[in-house]
Design an enzyme around this catalytic site. Structure first.
Site, PDB file in Angstrom:
ATOM      1  N   SER A 153     -33.003   1.814 -17.456  1.00 12.05           N
ATOM      2  CA  SER A 153     -33.438   1.739 -16.070  1.00 12.05           C
ATOM      3  C   SER A 153     -32.417   0.934 -15.281  1.00 12.05           C
ATOM      4  O   SER A 153     -31.712   0.077 -15.849  1.00 12.05           O
ATOM      5  CB  SER A 153     -34.810   1.048 -15.984  1.00 12.05           C
ATOM      6  OG  SER A 153     -35.116   0.661 -14.655  1.00 12.05           O
ATOM      7  N   TYR A 166     -40.255  -6.102 -18.377  1.00  8.45           N
ATOM      8  CA  TYR A 166     -39.681  -4.758 -18.438  1.00  8.45           C
ATOM      9  C   TYR A 166     -38.176  -4.803 -18.210  1.00  8.45           C
ATOM     10  O   TYR A 166     -37.396  -4.192 -18.954  1.00  8.45           O
ATOM     11  CB  TYR A 166     -40.356  -3.863 -17.400  1.00  8.45           C
ATOM     12  CG  TYR A 166     -39.730  -2.502 -17.262  1.00  8.45           C
ATOM     13  CD1 TYR A 166     -39.998  -1.502 -18.183  1.00  8.45           C
ATOM     14  CD2 TYR A 166     -38.879  -2.206 -16.200  1.00  8.45           C
ATOM     15  CE1 TYR A 166     -39.423  -0.236 -18.061  1.00  8.45           C
ATOM     16  CE2 TYR A 166     -38.301  -0.954 -16.066  1.00  8.45           C
ATOM     17  CZ  TYR A 166     -38.572   0.028 -16.997  1.00  8.45           C
ATOM     18  OH  TYR A 166     -37.996   1.272 -16.870  1.00  8.45           O
TER      19      TYR A 166
END
Length: 274
Positions: A153, A166
């Site tokens: 990401s 995350y």
């Protein structure tokens, strides 16, 4: 010893058997269907949702791509290893691995529990490590020039405070991707990563609504994007397929920013607002 079938070099995946984690829905499902459409010889998908996994596997089999679903909780070491073992038992080889599964549960430094931190890191960083470890054993045994694609990401650069764990897990996976790519280069096993930008998936929809966004959040978000929409699973699937294919045979250790915004760049107006 299993010989790796030759490919045409045109981006097709004929002759390749690929494991796709998180393949029961959303991004992983989209990737699996795209690989099947490109002629993959076999697919193994995994996830916790048995109904979803059976549905996706049935659809892949009906599209003439031999496929298996393995029910797995990737926070468990034994489940990670069992996914690769299931692929080896059915197909006798592993040509590619796509680590697409991930937990995106929100949490800041102050409100993230240790249990949540452990869950996110286990699925997003430890599971890819274990899956790569097992897949590489099979690739080396069969002398396969394999390819591993880790779905990361753009949060791996830093991320939002609301997604602290995350972001940290994806940062760890980014370093792991490069480290393993370096270690395996003389085995001709390639390892690359995709820093995925904002993508519309089933999980993203649920996350946005859980964070209090209105039902039409997607319409509002897309109106503000440079290219007029968010990424879709099929966008990521196309790049993933390229990285798995022989067209990318000279590419390893790359972390590709896949977004419509340039990481690290900002307009003068943005600076003035700060």
């Amino acid at each position: 010893m299993t010989q790796e079938p030759a490919t045409t070099g045109d981006g097709k995946l004929s002759g390749k058997v690929v494991i796709v984690t998180g393949g029961t829905q959303g991004l992983g499902e989209g990737i699996a269907h795209h690989l099947a459409a490109l002629g993959a010889d076999g697919l193994v998908i995994c996830g916790r949702n048995q109904d979803g996994g059976n549905r996706v596997a049935d659809g892949l089999n009906q599209s003439s791509c031999p496929s298996s679903y393995v029910r797995a909780d990737l926070s468990r070491e034994e489940d990670c290893r069992r996914v690769v073992q299931a692929c080896d038992e059915r197909f006798g080889r592993v040509n590619g691995l796509v680590n697409a599964a991930g937990l995106t549960t929100a949490g800041t430094l102050e409100d993230t529990t240790v249990a949540l931190w452990d869950d996110i890191v286990a699925v997003n960083a430890r599971a890819p490590f274990i899956l790569m470890q097992e897949a590489v054993k099979v690739m080396k045994r069969e002398q396969i020039r394999g390819s591993i694609v880790n779905i990361l990401s753009d949060y791996s650069y830093c991320g939002a405070p609301e997604h602290m764990a995350y972001s940290a897990s994806k940062g760890a996976l980014a370093i792991l991707t490069k480290n393993v790519a370096h270690a395996l280069r003389f085995d001709r096993i390639r390892v690359n990563g995709i820093n995925m930008g904002w993508t519309h998936t089933v999980n993203e929809d649920a996350l946005q609504k859980a964070m209090g966004q209105p039902d039409n959040w997607l319409e509002l978000a897309e109106a503000k994007q440079p290219f007029g929409r968010l990424l879709r699973p099929e966008d990521i699937a196309k790049l993933t397929a390229y990285l798995l294919s022989d067209d990318a045979e000279m590419m390893t250790g790359s972390l590709i920013d896949f977004d419509q915004n340039v990481i690290g760049a900002y307009d003068e107006s943005d600076a003035l607002e700060k």
